[in-house]
Design a protein around this motif. Sequence first.
Motif, PDB file in Angstrom:
ATOM      1  N   CYS A  12      26.914  22.229  36.192  1.00 49.61           N
ATOM      2  CA  CYS A  12      27.272  23.630  35.928  1.00 49.61           C
ATOM      3  C   CYS A  12      27.415  24.439  37.215  1.00 49.61           C
ATOM      4  CB  CYS A  12      26.268  24.284  34.985  1.00 49.61           C
ATOM      5  SG  CYS A  12      24.585  24.369  35.614  1.00 49.61           S
ATOM      6  N   LEU A  13      26.626  24.113  38.246  1.00 45.27           N
ATOM      7  CA  LEU A  13      26.737  24.848  39.509  1.00 45.27           C
ATOM      8  C   LEU A  13      27.951  24.379  40.310  1.00 45.27           C
ATOM      9  CD1 LEU A  13      23.005  25.161  40.627  1.00 45.27           C
ATOM     10  CD2 LEU A  13      24.393  26.726  39.229  1.00 45.27           C
ATOM     11  N   ALA A  14      28.317  23.109  40.153  1.00 41.91           N
ATOM     12  CA  ALA A  14      29.564  22.633  40.758  1.00 41.91           C
ATOM     13  C   ALA A  14      30.749  23.348  40.120  1.00 41.91           C
ATOM     14  CB  ALA A  14      29.687  21.124  40.590  1.00 41.91           C
ATOM     15  N   PHE A  15      30.627  23.649  38.839  1.00 44.35           N
ATOM     16  CA  PHE A  15      31.674  24.392  38.136  1.00 44.35           C
ATOM     17  C   PHE A  15      31.793  25.808  38.693  1.00 44.35           C
ATOM     18  CE2 PHE A  15      33.334  26.266  33.997  1.00 44.35           C
ATOM     19  CZ  PHE A  15      34.582  25.700  34.126  1.00 44.35           C
ATOM     20  N   VAL A  16      30.658  26.439  38.963  1.00 41.19           N
ATOM     21  CA  VAL A  16      30.651  27.773  39.577  1.00 41.19           C
ATOM     22  C   VAL A  16      31.388  27.750  40.919  1.00 41.19           C
ATOM     23  CG1 VAL A  16      29.120  29.458  40.710  1.00 41.19           C
ATOM     24  CG2 VAL A  16      28.601  28.642  38.401  1.00 41.19           C
ATOM     25  N   ALA A  17      31.272  26.628  41.629  1.00 38.65           N
ATOM     26  CA  ALA A  17      31.884  26.502  42.955  1.00 38.65           C
ATOM     27  C   ALA A  17      33.401  26.360  42.905  1.00 38.65           C
ATOM     28  CB  ALA A  17      31.277  25.316  43.698  1.00 38.65           C
ATOM     29  N   THR A  18      33.998  26.456  41.729  1.00 40.82           N
ATOM     30  CA  THR A  18      35.459  26.441  41.663  1.00 40.82           C
ATOM     31  C   THR A  18      36.059  27.790  42.062  1.00 40.82           C
ATOM     32  OG1 THR A  18      35.448  26.907  39.275  1.00 40.82           O
ATOM     33  CG2 THR A  18      35.578  24.580  39.947  1.00 40.82           C
ATOM     34  N   VAL A  19      35.203  28.732  42.444  1.00 33.74           N
ATOM     35  CA  VAL A  19      35.641  29.908  43.202  1.00 33.74           C
ATOM     36  C   VAL A  19      35.033  29.728  44.589  1.00 33.74           C
ATOM     37  CG1 VAL A  19      35.456  32.405  43.552  1.00 33.74           C
ATOM     38  CG2 VAL A  19      35.867  31.497  41.274  1.00 33.74           C
ATOM     39  N   GLY A  20      35.867  29.728  45.603  1.00 34.46           N
ATOM     40  CA  GLY A  20      35.387  29.535  46.965  1.00 34.46           C
ATOM     41  C   GLY A  20      35.201  30.860  47.685  1.00 34.46           C
ATOM     42  N   TYR A  65      38.239  32.751  46.607  1.00 32.89           N
ATOM     43  CA  TYR A  65      39.399  31.906  46.328  1.00 32.89           C
ATOM     44  C   TYR A  65      39.283  31.215  44.977  1.00 32.89           C
ATOM     45  CZ  TYR A  65      40.251  32.497  51.325  1.00 32.89           C
ATOM     46  OH  TYR A  65      40.487  33.028  52.562  1.00 32.89           O
ATOM     47  N   GLU A  66      40.277  31.423  44.146  1.00 36.31           N
ATOM     48  CA  GLU A  66      40.338  30.783  42.832  1.00 36.31           C
ATOM     49  C   GLU A  66      40.896  29.370  42.981  1.00 36.31           C
ATOM     50  OE1 GLU A  66      39.663  29.583  39.757  1.00 36.31           O
ATOM     51  OE2 GLU A  66      39.557  31.732  39.287  1.00 36.31           O
ATOM     52  N   ARG A  67      40.054  28.375  42.641  1.00 34.82           N
ATOM     53  CA  ARG A  67      40.490  26.990  42.731  1.00 34.82           C
ATOM     54  C   ARG A  67      41.057  26.476  41.406  1.00 34.82           C
ATOM     55  NH1 ARG A  67      35.140  25.857  46.252  1.00 34.82           N
ATOM     56  NH2 ARG A  67      36.066  26.227  48.295  1.00 34.82           N
ATOM     57  N   LEU A  68      40.773  27.178  40.326  1.00 37.11           N
ATOM     58  CA  LEU A  68      41.336  26.813  39.020  1.00 37.11           C
ATOM     59  C   LEU A  68      42.509  27.740  38.729  1.00 37.11           C
ATOM     60  CD1 LEU A  68      38.058  26.268  36.937  1.00 37.11           C
ATOM     61  CD2 LEU A  68      39.384  24.580  38.241  1.00 37.11           C
ATOM     62  N   GLN A  69      43.601  27.508  39.416  1.00 33.18           N
ATOM     63  CA  GLN A  69      44.739  28.412  39.305  1.00 33.18           C
ATOM     64  C   GLN A  69      45.617  28.106  38.104  1.00 33.18           C
ATOM     65  OE1 GLN A  69      46.885  29.068  42.917  1.00 33.18           O
ATOM     66  NE2 GLN A  69      45.041  29.132  44.163  1.00 33.18           N
ATOM     67  N   GLU A  70      45.605  26.870  37.656  1.00 32.74           N
ATOM     68  CA  GLU A  70      46.421  26.488  36.506  1.00 32.74           C
ATOM     69  C   GLU A  70      45.693  25.383  35.753  1.00 32.74           C
ATOM     70  OE1 GLU A  70      49.558  23.480  38.573  1.00 32.74           O
ATOM     71  OE2 GLU A  70      49.872  25.626  38.905  1.00 32.74           O
ATOM     72  N   PRO A  71      46.097  25.115  34.511  1.00 38.85           N
ATOM     73  CA  PRO A  71      45.396  24.107  33.707  1.00 38.85           C
ATOM     74  C   PRO A  71      45.229  22.762  34.401  1.00 38.85           C
ATOM     75  CG  PRO A  71      46.848  25.378  32.296  1.00 38.85           C
ATOM     76  CD  PRO A  71      47.127  25.829  33.711  1.00 38.85           C
TER      77      PRO A  71
END
Length: 200
Positions: free
Chosen positions: A26-34, A41-47
């Motif tokens: 779950c914390l690795a998931f949080v890290a998808t914003v850098g 930085y949004e790392r999940l920009q598209e599906p």
Amino acid sequence: MEADATQGGDVPVEELRFNFRSGRLCLAFVATVGERWRGNYERLQEPADLKRWYRECGLLDEPVTVTPTGLDAARTLREAIYRVAHAVMAGRPAAVQDEATITMAAAAQALIPVLHEGASRLTLPADGGEQAALSTVARDAIDLFAGTLAGRIRECASPECALLFVDTSRPGRRRWCSSAACGSKDRSAAYRRRQAGRDS
């Protein structure tokens, strides 16, 4: 998602890489914003990015369909996890809405554990694979926030990182998400400062 998360061409290529130093799904998931404190930085920009994250984090070997609606739900869950983690670290109650968001995501069927040739792996259910993947992340968050490791959630002490991680060291005084990464950089910077002080 944070309203001012940087997307598109404004994101440096190196900031699109996922990192998995948190020690917890779950914390690795949080890290998808850098660089939340600076670049955001949004790392999940598209599906396709979320689909890639599921594979790179080792959650799924098989591809999962991710829709634009599912991506929005994932970002909403991610931010709720982030805020609850900070509430836990601060020793204050989490927002009711954030807890409800995590609970609602966890209510969906999770990924199915399969035993094959003595090894375990997770696989998609027949229906609702997108929700099942998110449910697995949400259930990990609930397990962390309500479990014995809640008091071990930390924020990396490096001013260039601030990644959330679980401190699994015996004394529980770990400062960095990774001694080899941020810890090494911090020690090197401290050494250079000491040398500069001696030379001045």
